[in-house]
Design a protein around this motif. Structure first.
Motif, PDB file in Angstrom:
ATOM      1  N   LEU A 183      -3.044   3.118  -4.343  1.00 37.01           N
ATOM      2  CA  LEU A 183      -2.658   2.175  -4.059  1.00 37.01           C
ATOM      3  C   LEU A 183      -3.146   0.979  -2.461  1.00 37.01           C
ATOM      4  CD1 LEU A 183       0.244   1.941  -6.056  1.00 37.01           C
ATOM      5  CD2 LEU A 183      -2.523   2.142  -6.943  1.00 37.01           C
ATOM      6  N   ILE A 184      -3.617  -0.066  -2.884  1.00 41.26           N
ATOM      7  CA  ILE A 184      -4.111  -0.960  -2.005  1.00 41.26           C
ATOM      8  C   ILE A 184      -4.137  -2.330  -1.992  1.00 41.26           C
ATOM      9  CG2 ILE A 184      -4.850  -1.258   0.319  1.00 41.26           C
ATOM     10  CD1 ILE A 184      -6.616   1.177   0.749  1.00 41.26           C
ATOM     11  N   ASN A 185      -2.867  -3.773  -1.987  1.00 44.38           N
ATOM     12  CA  ASN A 185      -3.099  -4.711  -3.128  1.00 44.38           C
ATOM     13  C   ASN A 185      -2.857  -5.304  -2.127  1.00 44.38           C
ATOM     14  OD1 ASN A 185      -3.548  -3.692  -6.001  1.00 44.38           O
ATOM     15  ND2 ASN A 185      -1.002  -2.797  -5.838  1.00 44.38           N
ATOM     16  N   THR A 186      -3.639  -6.276  -2.335  1.00 43.06           N
ATOM     17  CA  THR A 186      -3.628  -8.242  -1.360  1.00 43.06           C
ATOM     18  C   THR A 186      -3.328  -9.011  -1.941  1.00 43.06           C
ATOM     19  OG1 THR A 186      -5.819  -8.155  -0.718  1.00 43.06           O
ATOM     20  CG2 THR A 186      -4.837  -6.433   0.607  1.00 43.06           C
ATOM     21  N   GLU A 190      -7.491   0.592  -5.911  1.00 42.79           N
ATOM     22  CA  GLU A 190      -7.040   2.108  -5.834  1.00 42.79           C
ATOM     23  C   GLU A 190      -8.311   3.257  -5.976  1.00 42.79           C
ATOM     24  OE1 GLU A 190      -4.393   4.611  -9.219  1.00 42.79           O
ATOM     25  OE2 GLU A 190      -5.564   2.372  -9.762  1.00 42.79           O
ATOM     26  N   VAL A 191      -7.902   4.102  -4.754  1.00 38.56           N
ATOM     27  CA  VAL A 191      -8.889   5.343  -5.352  1.00 38.56           C
ATOM     28  C   VAL A 191      -7.935   6.276  -5.914  1.00 38.56           C
ATOM     29  CG1 VAL A 191      -9.945   6.517  -3.259  1.00 38.56           C
ATOM     30  CG2 VAL A 191      -9.223   4.248  -2.118  1.00 38.56           C
ATOM     31  N   THR A 243       0.643  -1.527   0.150  1.00 42.78           N
ATOM     32  CA  THR A 243       0.112   0.197  -0.299  1.00 42.78           C
ATOM     33  C   THR A 243       0.717   1.303   0.607  1.00 42.78           C
ATOM     34  OG1 THR A 243      -2.231   1.035   0.931  1.00 42.78           O
ATOM     35  CG2 THR A 243       0.110  -0.112   2.557  1.00 42.78           C
ATOM     36  N   GLY A 244      -0.164   2.383  -0.704  1.00 43.81           N
ATOM     37  CA  GLY A 244       1.353   3.767  -0.657  1.00 43.81           C
ATOM     38  C   GLY A 244       0.329   4.312  -1.724  1.00 43.81           C
TER      39      GLY A 244
END
Length: 273
Positions: free
Chosen positions: A201-204, A224-225, A183-184
């Protein structure tokens, strides 16, 4: 004469055993001096700069091909990247991304063919816990975005710059199950209009490694926001290890929130010299 032969064989055998024991001792000493490392299954689409807990001298070359179907056009993307670890725990990477577009039908406007961007990344694993089978890392990616090929010479070559600091947390559950969070923020600066936008970005990822092999299956969830709008794509994936140096990755993209986007497929070749 027979005694001499027996003594010769005995001494030769003793010398051979001594050499082997010495080499084995040296190998154990070398292994003992290496920093601890937890083996994590890592995402195939948005891959990491280098293995978490990287060791000095590790390196890898990747070639990727991506096909995405949109409502108005098809996109063919290619990437090539080189990553290496100059010191323990630190990974560096250089990547070039190319995009080519073909109209699906009608007179809809489509993006220009181009060298999409150059990426320069670094990643440092600041915590490696073999006890908890977990690794934490921070990193940074500098992205240079380029204009279309047909505009070369008529406009500034670089149209935008993006800045992406990121954080990674990975955990191994038992011997075969893996989770990871990447994330970042991504700050994108349009050089022509001098406008900066910030996305998140918030990837899991969730993976299962097949015991006794280097293969894994799993899913990568890219979120993604952007401008207050949430976007999500599911990417089921599999990695097949052909030998200790070569592997291939297969990824399918299934957009959840974007009606204009169709499914995609991505293929990655991973080579460790």
């Amino acid at each position: 004469m027979e005694k001499i032969k027996i003594l010769y064989v005995k001494h030769t055998g003793l010398l051979f055993m001594t050499i082997m024991l010495t080499l084995n001792a040296n190998a154990q000493t070398d292994d003992a001096t290496l920093p601890h490392k937890v083996s994590h299954a890592e995402p195939l689409y948005m891959d990491l700069v280098r293995d978490l807990g990287a060791r000095k001298g590790e390196k890898e070359i990747n070639i990727g091909v991506d096909f995405a179907k949109n409502r108005d056009y098809n996109e063919y993307a290619f990437l090539i990247e080189y990553e290496f670890a100059p010191v323990h725990r630190l990974g560096l990477e250089v990547e070039a991304d190319f995009s080519f577009f073909k109209r699906a039908g009608g007179d809809a406007e489509i993006p220009e063919n181009k060298l999409e961007c150059l990426r320069f990344s670094s990643q440092y694993s600041f915590l490696v816990s073999t006890e908890h089978q977990a690794t934490l890392a921070v990193g940074y990616t500098q992205i240079l975005e380029f204009i279309g090929f047909k505009n070369y010479g008529d406009d500034h070559l670089i149209k935008g710059v993006a800045y992406n600091p990121f954080f990674i947390a990975a955990k191994r559950w038992g011997s075969d199950f893996h989770t990871l969070v990447y994330t970042g923020p991504v700050a994108e600066q349009d050089l022509a209009e001098n406008i900066t936008t910030i996305n998140w970005l918030i990837n899991t990822t969730f993976h299962y490694t097949i015991p006794g092999t280097g293969h894994f299956i799993g899913i990568e969830i890219n979120k993604e926001v952007e401008g207050g709008r949430f976007q999500m794509t599911l990417r089921p994936q599999a990695k097949i290890k052909l030998n200790h140096r070569l592997a291939i990755g297969l990824v399918t993209g299934l957009p959840i929130t974007e009606a204009r986007e169709g499914s995609s497929c991505f293929f990655r070749v991973i080579y460790e010299p």
